[in-house]
Scaffold this active site. Sequence first.
Site, mmCIF file in Angstrom:
data_model
loop_
_atom_site.group_PDB
_atom_site.id
_atom_site.type_symbol
_atom_site.label_atom_id
_atom_site.label_comp_id
_atom_site.label_asym_id
_atom_site.label_seq_id
_atom_site.Cartn_x
_atom_site.Cartn_y
_atom_site.Cartn_z
ATOM 1 N N HIS A 114 -6.812 19.352 -7.451
ATOM 2 C CA HIS A 114 -6.242 19.162 -6.113
ATOM 3 C C HIS A 114 -7.354 18.886 -5.096
ATOM 4 O O HIS A 114 -7.267 17.954 -4.296
ATOM 5 C CB HIS A 114 -5.426 20.394 -5.709
ATOM 6 C CG HIS A 114 -5.029 20.411 -4.264
ATOM 7 N ND1 HIS A 114 -3.791 19.995 -3.820
ATOM 8 C CD2 HIS A 114 -5.718 20.759 -3.146
ATOM 9 C CE1 HIS A 114 -3.743 20.096 -2.499
ATOM 10 N NE2 HIS A 114 -4.902 20.565 -2.063
ATOM 11 N N GLU A 115 -8.405 19.700 -5.149
ATOM 12 C CA GLU A 115 -9.514 19.507 -4.200
ATOM 13 C C GLU A 115 -10.208 18.161 -4.424
ATOM 14 O O GLU A 115 -10.568 17.468 -3.470
ATOM 15 C CB GLU A 115 -10.531 20.649 -4.309
ATOM 16 C CG GLU A 115 -9.978 22.033 -3.958
ATOM 17 C CD GLU A 115 -9.406 22.118 -2.556
ATOM 18 O OE1 GLU A 115 -9.876 21.392 -1.673
ATOM 19 O OE2 GLU A 115 -8.464 22.907 -2.355
ATOM 20 N N HIS B 171 -8.404 15.362 -2.756
ATOM 21 C CA HIS B 171 -8.720 15.129 -1.340
ATOM 22 C C HIS B 171 -9.872 14.139 -1.217
ATOM 23 O O HIS B 171 -9.886 13.291 -0.335
ATOM 24 C CB HIS B 171 -9.115 16.443 -0.657
ATOM 25 C CG HIS B 171 -7.953 17.289 -0.271
ATOM 26 N ND1 HIS B 171 -6.912 16.812 0.484
ATOM 27 C CD2 HIS B 171 -7.655 18.578 -0.528
ATOM 28 C CE1 HIS B 171 -6.026 17.770 0.673
ATOM 29 N NE2 HIS B 171 -6.452 18.860 0.059
ATOM 30 N N GLU C 240 -2.026 16.872 1.782
ATOM 31 C CA GLU C 240 -1.832 17.927 0.780
ATOM 32 C C GLU C 240 -0.910 17.438 -0.342
ATOM 33 O O GLU C 240 -1.181 17.681 -1.518
ATOM 34 C CB GLU C 240 -1.254 19.189 1.426
ATOM 35 C CG GLU C 240 -2.213 19.900 2.355
ATOM 36 C CD GLU C 240 -3.548 20.229 1.707
ATOM 37 O OE1 GLU C 240 -3.581 20.560 0.501
ATOM 38 O OE2 GLU C 240 -4.570 20.121 2.407
ATOM 39 N N ASP D 159 -1.902 17.046 -4.241
ATOM 40 C CA ASP D 159 -1.075 17.646 -5.300
ATOM 41 C C ASP D 159 -0.707 16.595 -6.347
ATOM 42 O O ASP D 159 -0.770 16.843 -7.553
ATOM 43 C CB ASP D 159 0.216 18.243 -4.712
ATOM 44 C CG ASP D 159 -0.026 19.607 -4.068
ATOM 45 O OD1 ASP D 159 -1.157 20.128 -4.186
ATOM 46 O OD2 ASP D 159 0.910 20.136 -3.434
HETATM 47 ZN ZN LIG Z 1 -5.538 20.744 -0.083
#
Ligand SMILES: [Zn+2]
Length: 420
Positions: free
Chosen positions: A281-282, A285, A363, A367
Amino acid sequence: MDTASLSFTALFCALLVLGLVVRTVLASRQMRHVARHRGAVPTAFSNTISIEAHQKAADYTLTKTRYGLLESTIDAAPLLGWTLLGGLDWLNQVLLEAMGGGLLQQLALLAAFVLIGGLITLPLSWYATFRIEERFGFNKMTLSLWLADLFKGALVGALIGLPIAALVLWLMGAAGPTWWLWAWGVWMAFNLLALVLYPTVIAPLFNKFEPLSDEDLKARVNALMQRCGFAAKGLFVMDGSKRSAHANAYFTGFGAAKRVVFFDTLLKQLSPEEIDAVLAHELGHYKRRHILKRIVLMFALSLAGFALLGWVSSQAWFYSGLGVTPSMDTPNDALALLLFMMVVPLFTYFLSPLMAQLSRKHEFEADAYAVEYTNGRDLASALLKLYKDNASTLTPDPLYARFYYSHPPASERLSRLQAA
Ligand SMILES: [Zn+2]
């Protein structure tokens, strides 16, 4: 006072009151909504979240929301005190008499303002840590660590802030009518530098950052990073447990300084598969260019901000409308900076839904990226643990969440994961 000044005073008061009204309405909605759903765990979570955890989250949310409302009401007092009640004007006159006009006096005005403002908010910050966080079992700080943080923070702030402030003040005086363009350039260079220096130099002053020590986990993580095309030295564990039981993971820096940081508190809770999912997930980004987009947005917004500052700082109504008498024979640049910093949040508060919306979109994208490279079920269970450990409510008021939430509410986020 002339009409322009009076109109500006009226606009200032109207925005202050409107902001407080909107804050109060939203916070009341949130508190009512959370209290109404306190009795039962939402059906989607009935197998995963206990009633005790649900009620702890509700109580924590109620306390924090009430505190936040109190804080923003209390904050209005110094704002009025500095401006319409004459605080800033008085401080400026005192320093002018003591030091005469000039760069040093202006720098002293900025420093005195920041120092006094910091002292005013100190009791509130003490209360938030040692009363609220303490009561819910989150606080791990001792008073001496809190004081040491405060001292270190002030020192770092002065070491970085004073030279930047001096440079901007000098440009305001020396660079002619387009000073704001130069000042914007300085501000941007500083921000880019901070993106590199924060993770590598500043954050380590407050926390320890260590590479993963578990060899098996390290191999997993490196394999995932390679699959995602990310430099292999990018995952660090931070001793967050030194200050708080809250758990988190975040992405920071850019270029060679970019890294994913896991709090030790989070790492302890997650299975290796869940760690992979959160890491993905990170990385999402980063791979979806959220960092870059945020930097570009910050560039554009601050350019608009500096252009506006360039204009208002040359208007007499900007000073007199906010309770300050501009000086005729010495520069008023520090006054302009301070007044601008106080007034701008009254306007930008109403932009927070847009920023929150953008952040929630990012976000969801991160995801989706995580689901591409790892298992969505692992991300879902990791998120649930995060919500539970941080006592985040599962039943926020929809309008409150739209306005403020930088992360989508648990129900929306998990149902999207399930759909994927
Ligand atoms: Zn996040």
